[in-house]
Design an enzyme around this catalytic site. Structure first.
Site, PDB file in Angstrom:
ATOM      1  N   ASP A   1      50.448 -12.244 -35.902  1.00  0.00           N
ATOM      2  CA  ASP A   1      51.819 -12.773 -35.978  1.00  0.00           C
ATOM      3  C   ASP A   1      52.363 -12.651 -37.393  1.00  0.00           C
ATOM      4  OD1 ASP A   1      51.486 -13.640 -33.387  1.00  0.00           O
ATOM      5  OD2 ASP A   1      50.855 -15.652 -33.999  1.00  0.00           O
TER       6      ASP A   1
HETATM    7  N1  URA Z   1      46.338 -15.973 -32.492  1.00  0.00           N
HETATM    8  C1  URA Z   1      47.562 -16.367 -32.910  1.00  0.00           C
HETATM    9  O1  URA Z   1      48.070 -17.393 -32.490  1.00  0.00           O
HETATM   10  N2  URA Z   1      48.182 -15.596 -33.820  1.00  0.00           N
HETATM   11  C2  URA Z   1      47.670 -14.460 -34.332  1.00  0.00           C
HETATM   12  O2  URA Z   1      48.308 -13.800 -35.153  1.00  0.00           O
HETATM   13  C3  URA Z   1      46.393 -14.071 -33.882  1.00  0.00           C
HETATM   14  C4  URA Z   1      45.751 -14.844 -32.960  1.00  0.00           C
END
Ligand code: URA
Length: 259
Positions: free
Chosen positions: A111
Site C-alpha cells: 500500500d
Molecule cells: N497488508 C496490508 O494491509 N498492506 C500492505 O501493504 C501489505 C499487506
C-alpha cells in the site's frame, strides 16, 4: 495462422509475460482486446504460438524478448505508489530505481502507506508464480497499532478472521511489545489479500499506525534503508526459484555474486 507455427514456439501470453510486458493473465486480456500484433497482424486468439522469428508488437511497440533477467530488491518507503505509472502523478516505486535497460515490474503490491521489502523483476514466469495464491510465499510484517493488544487478540488473528466473508488462513502472530498506548505486532502470512494486515488489525479493534514488510520468502531488508535498492545475489535468485520448483534457467541473470 499456419499449422506448423502452432506446434513450435511459446504461447503468445507467455512470451509477453517473459518479456516483462505484464503478467500472463493481463497479457491474455490485452490479446483479447486487440492490443497485440504478430508480424503486423492483430491476433486476438489465446492459443497462438510465437518463435524468435516473429515480430511481436504491444500497443504498436516492438516487444523484445529479455536477455537479462533482472531482480531488484527495494526498501519501499511509505508515501510511494506500487505501480509503474500513476495517473495522478504521485511518486512511484519506479522513480526510486535508476533507469534500467530492462523494464522491471513490482511483484505484488505494498500500500501507499506501507514500507518494506518489494521485489521488482522482468522475470514474468517467477513473478507470476510468486503472486499466485498457491505459491504461499512467506511474508513477515511488523505493525505498530493503536492500543494494547491482548493475548486473546493474538490468538484470534493467528486462527484467522473473516475478511469479505472468507476466513484468513492460519498465521503466526506475535506481540513484540506494548507501552499501553500502542503495540508492536509481528504477523507471518502466506496469503496476500488486499490490505490484509491493516484489515485484520482493524477488525480486532486496533487500527494500524505503521506497517513494514520485513521479509519476503528468503529475502530480507538487511543493509538497506528506506528508498534504497540492490540487485539480488545469485543465491537469492536460486533460492526463490528452487523454493518454488521452477525450472533452472540458462539465461543470463543480472544479479551479484556474494563476496
Ligand atoms: N497488508 C496490508 O494491509 N498492506 C500492505 O501493504 C501489505 C499487506
Amino acid at each position: 495462422m499456419d499449422k506448423s507455427r502452432e506446434k513450435q514456439g511459446i504461447r503468445l501470453q507467455k512470451y509477453l509475460a517473459q518479456a516483462g510486458v505484464s503478467s500472463r493473465r493481463k497479457a491474455e486480456e490485452s490479446i483479447q482486446a486487440g492490443r497485440v500484433k504478430i508480424n503486423g497482424r492483430v491476433v486476438t486468439e489465446l492459443g497462438v504460438r510465437v518463435t524468435s522469428e516473429d515480430k511481436v508488437e504491444f500497443d504498436g511497440q516492438k516487444v523484445h524478448q529479455t536477455e537479462h533477467l533482472v531482480y531488484i530488491l527495494l526498501y519501499k518507503p511509505a508515501g510511494v505508489m506500487t505501480t509503474t505509472d500513476d495517473p495522478q502523478g504521485r511518486r512511484t516505486v519506479m522513480d526510486l530505481i535508476e533507469k534500467r535497460s530492462a523494464r522491471v515490474y513490482p511483484v505484488g503490491r505494498l500500500d501507499y502507506d506501507t514500507s518494506g521489502l518489494l521485489l521488482l523483476t522482468n522475470d514474468g514466469q517467477l513473478a507470476n508464480w510468486l503472486m499466485h495464491p498457491r505459491s504461499g510465499v512467506t511474508k513477515y510484517y511488523e505493525a505498530v497499532v493503536q492500543g494494547r493488544v491482548s493475548q486473546e487478540d493474538i490468538l484470534l488473528l493467528s486462527q484467522g478472521v473473516e475478511l469479505d466473508g472468507i476466513k484468513t488462513a492460519p498465521a503466526i502472530v506475535k506481540l513484540l511489545g506494548t507501552d499501553g498506548t500502542t503495540s508492536r505486532v509481528l504477523l507471518i502470512l502466506h496469503e496476500g489479500r488486499n490490505r490484509q494486515v491493516r484489515r485484520m488489525l482493524e477488525l480486532i479493534g486496533h487500527s494500524c499506525l505503521d506497517l513494514t514488510r520485513t521479509k519476503y520468502g528468503p529475502l530480507t531488508l538487511r543493509g538497506l534503508r528506506p528508498g534504497q535498492w540492490r540487485f539480488l545475489y545469485e543465491d537469492e535468485v536460486s533460492a526463490l526459484q528452487e523454493r518454488h520448483e521452477l525450472p533452472i534457467r540458462i539465461k543470463r541473470v543480472r544479479s551479484h555474486r556474494r563476496r
